[in-house]
Design an enzyme around this catalytic site. Structure first.
Site, PDB file in Angstrom:
ATOM      1  CE  LYS A  93      -3.947   2.279   0.297  1.00  0.00           C
ATOM      2  NZ  LYS A  93      -3.523   2.941  -1.044  1.00  0.00           N
ATOM      3  CE  LYS A 117       4.047   7.591   5.740  1.00  0.00           C
ATOM      4  NZ  LYS A 117       3.582   8.412   4.350  1.00  0.00           N
ATOM      5  CE  LYS A 129       4.711   7.307  -2.368  1.00  0.00           C
ATOM      6  NZ  LYS A 129       4.050   7.887  -0.961  1.00  0.00           N
ATOM      7  N   GLY A 168      -2.664   8.356  -4.100  1.00  0.00           N
ATOM      8  CA  GLY A 168      -2.126   9.439  -4.811  1.00  0.00           C
ATOM      9  C   GLY A 168      -0.735   9.989  -3.983  1.00  0.00           C
ATOM     10  CG  ASP A 169       3.386  10.905  -2.684  1.00  0.00           C
ATOM     11  OD1 ASP A 169       3.225  10.508  -1.733  1.00  0.00           O
ATOM     12  OD2 ASP A 169       4.305  11.686  -3.506  1.00  0.00           O
ATOM     13  CB  THR A 212      -2.432  13.641   4.401  1.00  0.00           C
ATOM     14  OG1 THR A 212      -2.720  12.668   3.667  1.00  0.00           O
ATOM     15  CG2 THR A 212      -0.772  13.611   4.757  1.00  0.00           C
ATOM     16  CB  SER A 379      -5.410   4.766   1.865  1.00  0.00           C
ATOM     17  OG  SER A 379      -5.221   5.994   1.114  1.00  0.00           O
TER      18      SER A 379
END
Ligand code: NDP
Ligand code: 2IT
Length: 447
Positions: A93, A117, A129, A168-169, A212, A379
């Site tokens: 994830k 995390k 990622k 997303g990022d 976030t 998420s």
């Protein structure tokens, strides 16, 4: 940052040799290893099982060609990546980043951080990622759609709701997630929760967009409460003006703080009366413009080109843009100006020198893997809703997010205390995040 434990020292030297061209990845590993020395002394069983050796090597990493055609009919080629770093706790994830700076080192540092995390959230999420060196800036919606479709055409075979769930990022928001989801569904003929951060009409969760930034402020409230204070009445400086920065500003303002500065990669604005978030959202979310345009809407505000945002005197600093954006010199200025707390909304925004300066000067410091975990935690809540075909109310998701951030703070403090690291949240986050993954890896055998 020095590593003294002989086993970890040798291992780190080997990691440096094997990943010589990956400075960001080495930086992230060095920080985690220096926190984990105390664990290595207490837990020889983890050394014997090769947990440290295994956790730094991704289970799988793919790199692939993304070819697409731009509006001028020119063929363009980018490089896409997905690192599937660790699946001990659940499906891989983590977000997808579209930015010209993306390379293997950046994807690996982000994937490595994500392992710990995700462990801290208390949910069953492994670490991963992805991304591409594609720059969405200045591209038409059609170009972004064609790029996303080309990117997903390769990625689809590697992911799945129970395998790997991207989100997303930087450079990947609701628009990109929509295009990526549409292409996955078209290829697999399957409507599943394979991505998070989806639109609310097709399986997205309330609060994910805000999560976030909101979670960051919930964490800061816990940290400040330990010193008998809160965000109310504090001057807050936030770098960036993207998803994390905007919703950190919104929650900080709701909690009574005055957010006086925001930035983008071109410069920063200072609004001593407190930034007008409706204006920021109009510029950034609707028009995809630049932060410099703020002064056209709010004439009393100032715009300064360049990276000087940390010179703006504040009580609380929230770096929410990108890695290594706050250096030792910036940390020294923040200390001199009387800042009392720094919490990372971005991933690894503070350099090791900056973090040392905060610790040496008694500044409250929250590492990103703890303080920005609210995004991936929500998420996880989106995945839970998708799996049960239900949608929870805003209040329900927000309430769970608050509880998760409180637990992360408590667990980081406890791990730091248990291992003799006082109230050092960097040590606490690394130790608490690592131990859960390590136990799961031990139980699952060597692979
Ligand atoms: P966005 O793309 O929405 O916003 C990024 C912001 O940071 C923009 O203002 C951008 O300015 C600025 N920025 C990006 N790169 C640079 C750079 N090299 N130098 C200076 N400024 C830069 O991304 P997010 O808000 O989603 O992400 C911000 C940070 O938070 C990242 O580190 C990300 O990994 C982290 N994060 C994100 C989560 C999420 O849920 N989205 C969750 C946890 C962490 P410009 O427009 O000029 O490029
Ligand atoms: O860095 C991060 O935690 C994210 N970009 C969010 C990842 C996610 O899967 O929601």
């Amino acid at each position: 940052m020095t590593i003294q434990h002989p086993y970890l020292q040798n291992l780190f030297a080997d990691i440096q040799k094997r990943n010589a061209n990956e400075p960001e990845f080495l930086q992230a590993v060095a920080e985690v290893f220096s926190s984990l020395e105390v664990v290595a002394y207490k837990r020889p069983d983890l050394l014997e099982a090769g947990i440290f050796d295994r956790i730094v090597e991704p289970e799988r990493m793919i790199s692939f060609r993304v070819a697409w055609v731009d509006d001028a009919n020119t063929v363009r080629v980018n490089r896409g990546y997905r690192v599937q770093f660790n699946s001990a706790l659940g499906p891989y994830k983590g977000g997808i980043r579209f930015h010209p700076s993306v390379n293997a080192s950046i994807i690996k540092f982000l994937g490595f951080e994500q392992i710990f995390k995700n462990s801290l959230t208390g949910l069953l999420l492994g670490g991963g990622k992805g991304g591409a060196d594609f720059d969405p800036k200045g591209k038409s919606d059609g170009e972004v759609m064609r790029f996303c479709q080309a990117f997903m055409t390769e990625l689809a075979r590697h992911i799945g709701a129970h395998t790997d769930v991207p989100a997303g990022d930087i450079g990947v928001g609701a628009r990109e997630i929509g295009f990526l989801f549409g292409q996955y569904k078209r290829l697999q003929n399957e409507f599943t929760g394979v991505l998070t951060g989806k639109g609310l009409t097709y399986g997205g969760s309330l609060v994910r967009k805000e999560a976030t930034g909101y979670g960051l402020c919930y964490f800061v409230q816990e940290m400040l409460a330990s010193k008998g204070t809160s965000l109310a009445g504090k001057r807050v400086v936030i770098s960036g003006s993207g998803n994390v920065a905007i919703y950190a500003a919104e929650k900080a303002t709701a909690l009574g703080a005055c957010v006086i500065a925001l930035s983008d990669s071109s410069g920063y604005i200072v609004d001593p009366k407190g930034v007008n978030l409706a204006v920021i959202k109009e510029i950034k979310e609707v028009r995809r413009g630049r932060i410099s345009e703020y002064t056209q809407y709010v004439p009393h505000a100032e715009y300064h080109p360049g990276f000087g945002i940390w010179n703006v005197p504040c009580d609380v600093a929230l770096p929410c843009a990108t890695q290594n954006e706050l250096h030792g010199e910036d940390a020294a200025v923040l200390v001199k100006n009387g800042c009392i707390a720094v919490a990372e909304g971005a991933n690894m925004p503070c350099t090791p020198e900056a973090v040392d300066i905060f610790h040496e000067n008694g500044i409250l410091f929250a590492p990103g893997k703890a303080s920005n975990a609210g995004g991936v935690a929500t998420s996880g809540l989106e995945m839970a809703q998708n799996a049960s075909f239900l949608s929870w109310s805003f209040e329900e998701v927000d309430c769970r997010l608050q509880q998760i951030m409180k637990n992360i703070y408590k667990n980081c403090r406890k791990a730091a205390e248990d291992y003799g690291c006082g109230d050092n949240l960097v040590a606490g986050a690394n130790i608490a995040g690592f131990l859960k993954v390590a136990e799961a890896m031990l139980a699952q055998g060597v692979f």
